[in-house]
Design a protein around this motif. Sequence first.
Motif, PDB file in Angstrom:
ATOM      1  N   GLY A 142       0.822  -1.215   0.000  1.00  0.00           N
ATOM      2  CA  GLY A 142       0.000   0.000   0.000  1.00  0.00           C
ATOM      3  C   GLY A 142       0.847   1.252   0.000  1.00  0.00           C
ATOM      4  O   GLY A 142       0.563   2.216  -0.732  1.00  0.00           O
ATOM      5  N   GLN A 143       1.906   1.254   0.795  1.00  0.00           N
ATOM      6  CA  GLN A 143       2.807   2.403   0.845  1.00  0.00           C
ATOM      7  C   GLN A 143       3.488   2.601  -0.511  1.00  0.00           C
ATOM      8  O   GLN A 143       3.611   3.724  -0.994  1.00  0.00           O
ATOM      9  N   ALA A 144       3.900   1.507  -1.139  1.00  0.00           N
ATOM     10  CA  ALA A 144       4.570   1.611  -2.439  1.00  0.00           C
ATOM     11  C   ALA A 144       3.610   2.117  -3.508  1.00  0.00           C
ATOM     12  O   ALA A 144       3.999   2.914  -4.365  1.00  0.00           O
ATOM     13  N   THR A 145       2.369   1.688  -3.473  1.00  0.00           N
ATOM     14  CA  THR A 145       1.411   2.150  -4.492  1.00  0.00           C
ATOM     15  C   THR A 145       1.007   3.595  -4.260  1.00  0.00           C
ATOM     16  O   THR A 145       0.693   4.305  -5.210  1.00  0.00           O
ATOM     17  N   ARG A 146       1.027   4.059  -3.023  1.00  0.00           N
ATOM     18  CA  ARG A 146       0.701   5.474  -2.751  1.00  0.00           C
ATOM     19  C   ARG A 146       1.827   6.396  -3.194  1.00  0.00           C
ATOM     20  O   ARG A 146       1.583   7.501  -3.642  1.00  0.00           O
ATOM     21  N   THR A 147       3.060   5.908  -3.056  1.00  0.00           N
ATOM     22  CA  THR A 147       4.187   6.776  -3.396  1.00  0.00           C
ATOM     23  C   THR A 147       4.435   6.845  -4.890  1.00  0.00           C
ATOM     24  O   THR A 147       5.063   7.789  -5.360  1.00  0.00           O
ATOM     25  N   THR A 148       3.972   5.847  -5.646  1.00  0.00           N
ATOM     26  CA  THR A 148       4.157   5.917  -7.093  1.00  0.00           C
ATOM     27  C   THR A 148       3.175   6.922  -7.651  1.00  0.00           C
ATOM     28  O   THR A 148       2.008   6.953  -7.279  1.00  0.00           O
ATOM     29  N   LYS A 149       3.666   7.759  -8.543  1.00  0.00           N
ATOM     30  CA  LYS A 149       2.829   8.801  -9.125  1.00  0.00           C
ATOM     31  C   LYS A 149       2.315   8.326 -10.465  1.00  0.00           C
ATOM     32  O   LYS A 149       3.061   7.755 -11.238  1.00  0.00           O
ATOM     33  N   PRO A 150       1.055   8.609 -10.760  1.00  0.00           N
ATOM     34  CA  PRO A 150       0.552   8.232 -12.072  1.00  0.00           C
ATOM     35  C   PRO A 150       1.239   9.033 -13.155  1.00  0.00           C
ATOM     36  O   PRO A 150       1.665  10.155 -12.938  1.00  0.00           O
TER      37      PRO A 150
END
Length: 191
Positions: free
Chosen positions: A64-72
């Motif tokens: 979850g942390q990794a997906t939040r930090t990745t920017k679209p």
Amino acid sequence: MNPRTDAAVQARRQATQEMLERLQTALASAARDHTPVTVAALARTARVSRTFLYQNQQARALIGQATRTTKPHSGVSNSDSRAQPAWKERALNAEDALAQTQREIRTQRTCIAELLGKIRDLEHDLPEGSLQRIVTENTTLKQHVRQLTQDNHQLQERLTSARQNNRFMDKRIADLEAQLAPYLTSPPSCP
């Protein structure tokens, strides 16, 4: 607690910690390479099961942390970025299934080719026309076996009848001997 139980719990914790470390390494690699974070890809890269990624709270938190930090990417809406990983995950799963199916097909084709080669070798060793001769001989032998079975059955019936006749004759002889016994044991009468 039991020392064996403590050792087992400690070993399980150690294994979980190693899996979490491999997951962190896989997440760092995905962030560095700018690859989308999917459960299937992470499971392959980190050499863990998908079940572990879904059930372990720490693993879910890391993902979850990794997906939040990745920017679209620019020009991609937020709803598209959520749908894209699911699509890619399904595509990766389909690729895995396809690769496995192709391996299985190759294995089966190899096995079939080997068996066909053995059949050709066996047919090659037979002289021409021998297959028909073997089939004819097999049919003749089956008929012969059938005839022998019938003969055996008839002989069994005859043997049973002969044994019954023999018992009847033994009984008849015993009766006749019983009738003659008084004449054999008494002295002959004089006329």
